[in-house]
Design a protein around this motif. Structure first.
Motif, PDB file in Angstrom:
ATOM      1  N   UNK A  25      23.036  22.798  25.872  1.00 18.56           N
ATOM      2  CA  UNK A  25      22.184  21.628  25.262  1.00 18.56           C
ATOM      3  C   UNK A  25      21.756  22.008  24.173  1.00 18.56           C
ATOM      4  N   UNK A  26      21.211  23.495  23.840  1.00 21.58           N
ATOM      5  CA  UNK A  26      20.212  23.744  22.814  1.00 21.58           C
ATOM      6  C   UNK A  26      21.391  24.003  21.516  1.00 21.58           C
ATOM      7  N   UNK A  27      22.665  24.518  21.862  1.00 21.26           N
ATOM      8  CA  UNK A  27      23.333  24.886  20.716  1.00 21.26           C
ATOM      9  C   UNK A  27      23.826  23.667  20.160  1.00 21.26           C
ATOM     10  N   UNK A  28      24.368  22.569  21.113  1.00 14.95           N
ATOM     11  CA  UNK A  28      24.677  21.232  20.301  1.00 14.95           C
ATOM     12  C   UNK A  28      23.439  20.528  19.906  1.00 14.95           C
ATOM     13  N   UNK A  29      22.282  20.716  20.200  1.00 11.27           N
ATOM     14  CA  UNK A  29      21.133  20.228  19.242  1.00 11.27           C
ATOM     15  C   UNK A  29      20.853  20.571  18.215  1.00 11.27           C
ATOM     16  N   UNK A  30      20.975  22.066  17.987  1.00 12.94           N
ATOM     17  CA  UNK A  30      20.804  22.844  16.818  1.00 12.94           C
ATOM     18  C   UNK A  30      22.012  22.311  15.750  1.00 12.94           C
ATOM     19  N   UNK A  31      23.200  22.381  16.339  1.00 14.56           N
ATOM     20  CA  UNK A  31      24.431  22.263  15.493  1.00 14.56           C
ATOM     21  C   UNK A  31      24.361  20.704  15.035  1.00 14.56           C
ATOM     22  N   UNK A  32      23.894  19.814  15.704  1.00 13.40           N
ATOM     23  CA  UNK A  32      23.857  18.625  15.111  1.00 13.40           C
ATOM     24  C   UNK A  32      22.677  18.311  14.212  1.00 13.40           C
ATOM     25  N   UNK A  33      21.619  19.057  14.214  1.00 13.18           N
ATOM     26  CA  UNK A  33      20.300  18.949  13.425  1.00 13.18           C
ATOM     27  C   UNK A  33      20.832  19.815  12.145  1.00 13.18           C
ATOM     28  N   UNK A  34      21.472  21.026  12.248  1.00 13.78           N
ATOM     29  CA  UNK A  34      22.062  21.494  10.867  1.00 13.78           C
ATOM     30  C   UNK A  34      23.057  20.504  10.068  1.00 13.78           C
ATOM     31  N   UNK A  35      23.885  19.859  10.976  1.00 16.38           N
ATOM     32  CA  UNK A  35      25.021  19.048  10.373  1.00 16.38           C
ATOM     33  C   UNK A  35      24.229  17.872   9.599  1.00 16.38           C
ATOM     34  N   UNK A  36      23.126  17.355  10.293  1.00 13.98           N
ATOM     35  CA  UNK A  36      22.535  15.962   9.751  1.00 13.98           C
ATOM     36  C   UNK A  36      21.608  16.664   8.592  1.00 13.98           C
ATOM     37  N   UNK A  37      21.066  17.756   8.780  1.00 16.17           N
ATOM     38  CA  UNK A  37      20.077  18.347   7.770  1.00 16.17           C
ATOM     39  C   UNK A  37      20.661  18.508   6.283  1.00 16.17           C
ATOM     40  N   UNK A  38      22.163  19.037   6.532  1.00 12.12           N
ATOM     41  CA  UNK A  38      22.763  19.256   5.362  1.00 12.12           C
ATOM     42  C   UNK A  38      22.985  17.797   4.532  1.00 12.12           C
ATOM     43  N   UNK A  39      23.180  16.983   5.223  1.00 12.30           N
ATOM     44  CA  UNK A  39      23.550  15.536   4.934  1.00 12.30           C
ATOM     45  C   UNK A  39      22.305  15.047   4.203  1.00 12.30           C
ATOM     46  N   UNK A  40      21.265  15.297   4.824  1.00 12.44           N
ATOM     47  CA  UNK A  40      19.897  14.806   4.278  1.00 12.44           C
ATOM     48  C   UNK A  40      19.669  15.577   2.677  1.00 12.44           C
ATOM     49  N   UNK A  41      19.968  16.851   2.781  1.00 16.42           N
ATOM     50  CA  UNK A  41      19.784  17.597   1.611  1.00 16.42           C
ATOM     51  C   UNK A  41      20.502  17.041   0.259  1.00 16.42           C
ATOM     52  N   UNK A  42      21.680  16.760   0.881  1.00 14.51           N
ATOM     53  CA  UNK A  42      22.932  16.104  -0.131  1.00 14.51           C
ATOM     54  C   UNK A  42      22.372  14.777  -0.574  1.00 14.51           C
ATOM     55  N   UNK A  43      21.749  13.868   0.417  1.00 17.54           N
ATOM     56  CA  UNK A  43      21.342  12.512   0.057  1.00 17.54           C
ATOM     57  C   UNK A  43      20.054  12.816  -1.042  1.00 17.54           C
ATOM     58  N   UNK A  44      19.092  13.642  -0.718  1.00 12.29           N
ATOM     59  CA  UNK A  44      17.979  13.871  -1.619  1.00 12.29           C
ATOM     60  C   UNK A  44      18.415  14.395  -2.878  1.00 12.29           C
ATOM     61  N   UNK A 140      15.390  23.890   6.301  1.00 14.73           N
ATOM     62  CA  UNK A 140      13.971  23.359   6.076  1.00 14.73           C
ATOM     63  C   UNK A 140      13.535  23.983   4.573  1.00 14.73           C
ATOM     64  N   UNK A 141      14.153  25.220   4.264  1.00 15.00           N
ATOM     65  CA  UNK A 141      13.825  25.808   3.056  1.00 15.00           C
ATOM     66  C   UNK A 141      14.243  25.106   1.911  1.00 15.00           C
ATOM     67  N   UNK A 145      12.179  23.271  -0.992  1.00 17.00           N
ATOM     68  CA  UNK A 145      12.352  23.444  -2.538  1.00 17.00           C
ATOM     69  C   UNK A 145      12.379  22.102  -3.178  1.00 17.00           C
ATOM     70  N   UNK A 146      13.044  21.335  -2.717  1.00 17.75           N
ATOM     71  CA  UNK A 146      13.268  19.699  -3.106  1.00 17.75           C
ATOM     72  C   UNK A 146      11.866  19.116  -3.235  1.00 17.75           C
ATOM     73  N   UNK A 147      11.316  19.360  -2.172  1.00 22.99           N
ATOM     74  CA  UNK A 147       9.812  18.711  -1.996  1.00 22.99           C
ATOM     75  C   UNK A 147       8.860  19.192  -2.884  1.00 22.99           C
ATOM     76  N   UNK A 148       8.825  20.579  -3.097  1.00 24.95           N
ATOM     77  CA  UNK A 148       8.116  21.180  -3.979  1.00 24.95           C
ATOM     78  C   UNK A 148       8.144  20.581  -5.249  1.00 24.95           C
ATOM     79  N   UNK A 149       9.511  20.647  -5.861  1.00 28.93           N
ATOM     80  CA  UNK A 149       9.799  20.474  -7.151  1.00 28.93           C
ATOM     81  C   UNK A 149       9.300  18.864  -7.479  1.00 28.93           C
ATOM     82  N   UNK A 150       9.306  18.043  -6.525  1.00 31.49           N
ATOM     83  CA  UNK A 150       9.095  16.458  -6.697  1.00 31.49           C
ATOM     84  C   UNK A 150       7.466  16.581  -6.771  1.00 31.49           C
TER      85      UNK A 150
END
Length: 265
Positions: A25-44, A140-141, A145-150
């Motif tokens: 459960x924890x591994x799948x949750x982390x992998x999905x969060x990382x996958x979606x997080x990378x997409x968020x960074x790219x969108x931002x 998150x880091x 970085x993006x949040x700080x620059x904005x």
């Protein structure tokens, strides 16, 4: 610790370290969060490129309208005077009519550009994704970085309707966008290994065995997509090497045959 090489379809995305004793459960949750997080960074980063070029986003009722239509409808961007970039701006009209054209000055553009480059490097599979382990902390880091620059360029914050601010506050609405097709819905996400779905409520050892010093390929997909394709038994690099060896052996046999015929003559 076991290393998971995470793929989506045939594309390798990142490496993740875990243990065969960990709960699925924890591994799948982390992998999905990382996958979606990378997409968020790219969108931002994509939106920040537009921010650096054309300023803050227009209110939704003004997006897509030309100047005459805006004047005729008597629409006003009340945030234009509130969200002026540090150091002032120069006008650079947005051809897509999504942003107000108040482009930050060059030195502030550089602040945004440097942050985008740093954040992209942190998640880019070509740089670190398949060489360095990926974690939620790294995601998150990168966002910080993006949040700080904005915040440096727009200390008064962006308008509440700006997609960048919405991404930072996790209130973004991706409905009807291409991005919505890429994001995995956590409740419907699935993880597969060797043609078997890794189910919740288990331990990884039930699927990967008890060897905690190995590296395996796992695949993420979404409910309804069906089982992902199995990994090739041999890698493409090894296949090409085997073909080259077979060709070389074939040529050697031809040469030996020619020499044998000449001796007989």
């Amino acid at each position: 610790m076991v290393i998971l090489q995470v793929k989506r379809g045939d594309e390798s995305l990142f490496l993740y370290e875990t243990s065969v004793a960990d709960k699925t459960d924890g591994v799948i949750r982390d992998l999905v969060a990382i996958y979606n997080g990378r997409l968020k960074v790219q969108r931002v980063c994509m939106e920040m490129e537009e921010l650096a070029e054309h300023g803050t986003m227009l209110p939704s009722e003004m997006i897509g309208l030309n100047d005459d239509q805006i004047e005729e409808l008597k629409l006003v961007d009340i945030w234009a005077d509130k969200c002026i970039p540090s150091g002032g701006f120069q006008f650079n009209k947005d051809p897509m009519t999504r942003r107000n054209g108040q482009q930050p000055k060059e030195h502030m553009q550089k602040v945004l550009e440097n942050a985008m480059n740093d954040a992209k490097a942190m998640i880019d599979k070509k740089n670190v994704g398949l060489k360095k382990l990926m974690t939620l902390k790294i995601i998150e880091e990168a966002l910080n970085i993006l949040r700080g620059a904005v915040m440096i360029v727009y200390p008064m914050q962006l308008p509440p309707h700006d997609s960048i601010r919405m991404e930072f506050t996790n209130t973004e609405d991706l409905t009807g966008t291409q991005a919505s097709k890429e994001v995995l819905e956590p409740s419907k996400a699935q993880l597969w290994f060797a043609g078997r779905q890794i189910l919740n409520g288990k331990t990884l050892s039930e699927y990967l065995g008890t060897n905690d010093k190995t590296k395996v390929v796992v695949k993420l997909n979404q409910l309804g997509e069906g089982p992902p394709g199995r990994e090739a038994v041999i890698s493409e690099q090894l296949r090409q090497q085997m073909m080259a060896d077979a060709y070389r052996r074939q040529e050697e046999l031809k040469t030996l045959k020619i020499k044998s015929l000449r001796l007989k003559e």
